[in-house]
Motif scaffolding. Structure first.
Motif, PDB file in Angstrom:
ATOM      1  N   GLU A  27      70.519 -66.731  17.160  1.00  0.00           N
ATOM      2  CA  GLU A  27      69.804 -65.601  16.559  1.00  0.00           C
ATOM      3  C   GLU A  27      69.055 -64.793  17.611  1.00  0.00           C
ATOM      4  O   GLU A  27      68.783 -63.614  17.411  1.00  0.00           O
ATOM      5  N   LYS A  28      68.734 -65.404  18.730  1.00  0.00           N
ATOM      6  CA  LYS A  28      67.975 -64.708  19.777  1.00  0.00           C
ATOM      7  C   LYS A  28      68.870 -64.001  20.791  1.00  0.00           C
ATOM      8  O   LYS A  28      68.379 -63.277  21.642  1.00  0.00           O
ATOM      9  N   THR A  29      70.186 -64.187  20.701  1.00  0.00           N
ATOM     10  CA  THR A  29      71.108 -63.549  21.638  1.00  0.00           C
ATOM     11  C   THR A  29      70.990 -62.031  21.523  1.00  0.00           C
ATOM     12  O   THR A  29      70.968 -61.480  20.423  1.00  0.00           O
ATOM     13  N   SER A  30      70.922 -61.375  22.683  1.00  0.00           N
ATOM     14  CA  SER A  30      70.864 -59.913  22.715  1.00  0.00           C
ATOM     15  C   SER A  30      71.799 -59.412  23.819  1.00  0.00           C
ATOM     16  O   SER A  30      72.395 -60.203  24.557  1.00  0.00           O
ATOM     17  N   ALA A  31      71.895 -58.115  23.937  1.00  0.00           N
ATOM     18  CA  ALA A  31      72.794 -57.506  24.928  1.00  0.00           C
ATOM     19  C   ALA A  31      72.487 -57.977  26.344  1.00  0.00           C
ATOM     20  O   ALA A  31      73.391 -58.100  27.164  1.00  0.00           O
ATOM     21  N   LYS A  32      71.247 -58.268  26.632  1.00  0.00           N
ATOM     22  CA  LYS A  32      70.899 -58.701  27.994  1.00  0.00           C
ATOM     23  C   LYS A  32      71.429 -60.097  28.324  1.00  0.00           C
ATOM     24  O   LYS A  32      71.516 -60.473  29.487  1.00  0.00           O
ATOM     25  N   ASP A  33      71.851 -60.838  27.303  1.00  0.00           N
ATOM     26  CA  ASP A  33      72.357 -62.197  27.499  1.00  0.00           C
ATOM     27  C   ASP A  33      73.854 -62.256  27.778  1.00  0.00           C
ATOM     28  O   ASP A  33      74.364 -63.290  28.199  1.00  0.00           O
ATOM     29  N   ILE A  34      74.574 -61.170  27.514  1.00  0.00           N
ATOM     30  CA  ILE A  34      76.025 -61.142  27.699  1.00  0.00           C
ATOM     31  C   ILE A  34      76.345 -59.986  28.648  1.00  0.00           C
ATOM     32  O   ILE A  34      76.173 -58.819  28.301  1.00  0.00           O
ATOM     33  N   ASP A  35      76.829 -60.337  29.841  1.00  0.00           N
ATOM     34  CA  ASP A  35      77.069 -59.337  30.892  1.00  0.00           C
ATOM     35  C   ASP A  35      77.948 -58.174  30.435  1.00  0.00           C
ATOM     36  O   ASP A  35      77.689 -57.025  30.784  1.00  0.00           O
ATOM     37  N   GLU A  36      78.978 -58.464  29.666  1.00  0.00           N
ATOM     38  CA  GLU A  36      79.928 -57.429  29.255  1.00  0.00           C
ATOM     39  C   GLU A  36      79.417 -56.544  28.122  1.00  0.00           C
ATOM     40  O   GLU A  36      80.059 -55.573  27.746  1.00  0.00           O
ATOM     41  N   TRP A  37      78.254 -56.874  27.556  1.00  0.00           N
ATOM     42  CA  TRP A  37      77.729 -56.147  26.397  1.00  0.00           C
ATOM     43  C   TRP A  37      77.033 -54.871  26.856  1.00  0.00           C
ATOM     44  O   TRP A  37      75.835 -54.806  27.040  1.00  0.00           O
ATOM     45  N   ASP A  38      77.830 -53.831  27.036  1.00  0.00           N
ATOM     46  CA  ASP A  38      77.285 -52.529  27.396  1.00  0.00           C
ATOM     47  C   ASP A  38      77.375 -51.611  26.175  1.00  0.00           C
ATOM     48  O   ASP A  38      77.726 -52.058  25.085  1.00  0.00           O
ATOM     49  N   SER A  39      77.080 -50.345  26.353  1.00  0.00           N
ATOM     50  CA  SER A  39      77.039 -49.432  25.203  1.00  0.00           C
ATOM     51  C   SER A  39      78.413 -49.269  24.549  1.00  0.00           C
ATOM     52  O   SER A  39      78.511 -49.185  23.321  1.00  0.00           O
ATOM     53  N   LEU A  40      79.475 -49.250  25.337  1.00  0.00           N
ATOM     54  CA  LEU A  40      80.810 -49.124  24.771  1.00  0.00           C
ATOM     55  C   LEU A  40      81.194 -50.381  23.994  1.00  0.00           C
ATOM     56  O   LEU A  40      81.732 -50.303  22.879  1.00  0.00           O
ATOM     57  N   MET A  41      80.893 -51.536  24.541  1.00  0.00           N
ATOM     58  CA  MET A  41      81.188 -52.794  23.848  1.00  0.00           C
ATOM     59  C   MET A  41      80.334 -52.923  22.587  1.00  0.00           C
ATOM     60  O   MET A  41      80.763 -53.533  21.612  1.00  0.00           O
ATOM     61  N   HIS A  42      79.149 -52.337  22.604  1.00  0.00           N
ATOM     62  CA  HIS A  42      78.283 -52.381  21.425  1.00  0.00           C
ATOM     63  C   HIS A  42      78.951 -51.657  20.254  1.00  0.00           C
ATOM     64  O   HIS A  42      78.943 -52.155  19.124  1.00  0.00           O
ATOM     65  N   ILE A  43      79.549 -50.516  20.533  1.00  0.00           N
ATOM     66  CA  ILE A  43      80.240 -49.749  19.492  1.00  0.00           C
ATOM     67  C   ILE A  43      81.412 -50.558  18.940  1.00  0.00           C
ATOM     68  O   ILE A  43      81.600 -50.660  17.728  1.00  0.00           O
ATOM     69  N   THR A  44      82.174 -51.174  19.832  1.00  0.00           N
ATOM     70  CA  THR A  44      83.300 -52.011  19.420  1.00  0.00           C
ATOM     71  C   THR A  44      82.812 -53.190  18.583  1.00  0.00           C
ATOM     72  O   THR A  44      83.393 -53.512  17.537  1.00  0.00           O
ATOM     73  N   LEU A  45      81.749 -53.827  19.041  1.00  0.00           N
ATOM     74  CA  LEU A  45      81.189 -54.979  18.343  1.00  0.00           C
ATOM     75  C   LEU A  45      80.738 -54.605  16.934  1.00  0.00           C
ATOM     76  O   LEU A  45      81.065 -55.296  15.961  1.00  0.00           O
ATOM     77  N   ILE A  46      80.013 -53.514  16.810  1.00  0.00           N
ATOM     78  CA  ILE A  46      79.524 -53.074  15.500  1.00  0.00           C
ATOM     79  C   ILE A  46      80.701 -52.807  14.565  1.00  0.00           C
ATOM     80  O   ILE A  46      80.700 -53.234  13.400  1.00  0.00           O
ATOM     81  N   ALA A  47      81.737 -52.142  15.054  1.00  0.00           N
ATOM     82  CA  ALA A  47      82.909 -51.840  14.229  1.00  0.00           C
ATOM     83  C   ALA A  47      83.588 -53.130  13.768  1.00  0.00           C
ATOM     84  O   ALA A  47      83.983 -53.252  12.598  1.00  0.00           O
TER      85      ALA A  47
END
Length: 81
Positions: A27-47
């Motif tokens: 539950e505490k995992t955030s973008a700073k914890d996953i190197d590949e989690w950038d803004s583009l990956m965020h959009i993909t993840l949300i979709a």
């Protein structure tokens, strides 16, 4: 859907999106914890999360999420409707 089930399903989605079978989110995992989690990956993840759970997030909800726990709570709330 119970939160524990949401977290299990989210973990599968995260593993697919980030192409990492060993990825374990909390539950505490955030973008700073996953190197590949950038803004583009965020959009993909949300979709992918929206598709997996059959929910839609508003832009305000997407920008307000600080970690996976908040995402899971939103999914739980939207699934209850």
């Amino acid at each position: 859907m119970m939160k524990v089930d949401i977290m299990k399903k989210l973990n599968r989605v995260f593993r697919e999106v980030f192409d990492d079978a060993s990825l374990k989110i909390t539950e505490k995992t955030s973008a700073k914890d996953i190197d590949e989690w950038d803004s583009l990956m965020h959009i993909t993840l949300i979709a992918e999360v929206e598709d997996a759970f059959h929910v839609k997030f508003t832009m305000k909800e997407v920008t307000g999420m600080k970690n996976v726990g908040e995402m899971a709570a939103l999914i739980e709330k939207k699934s209850a409707k």
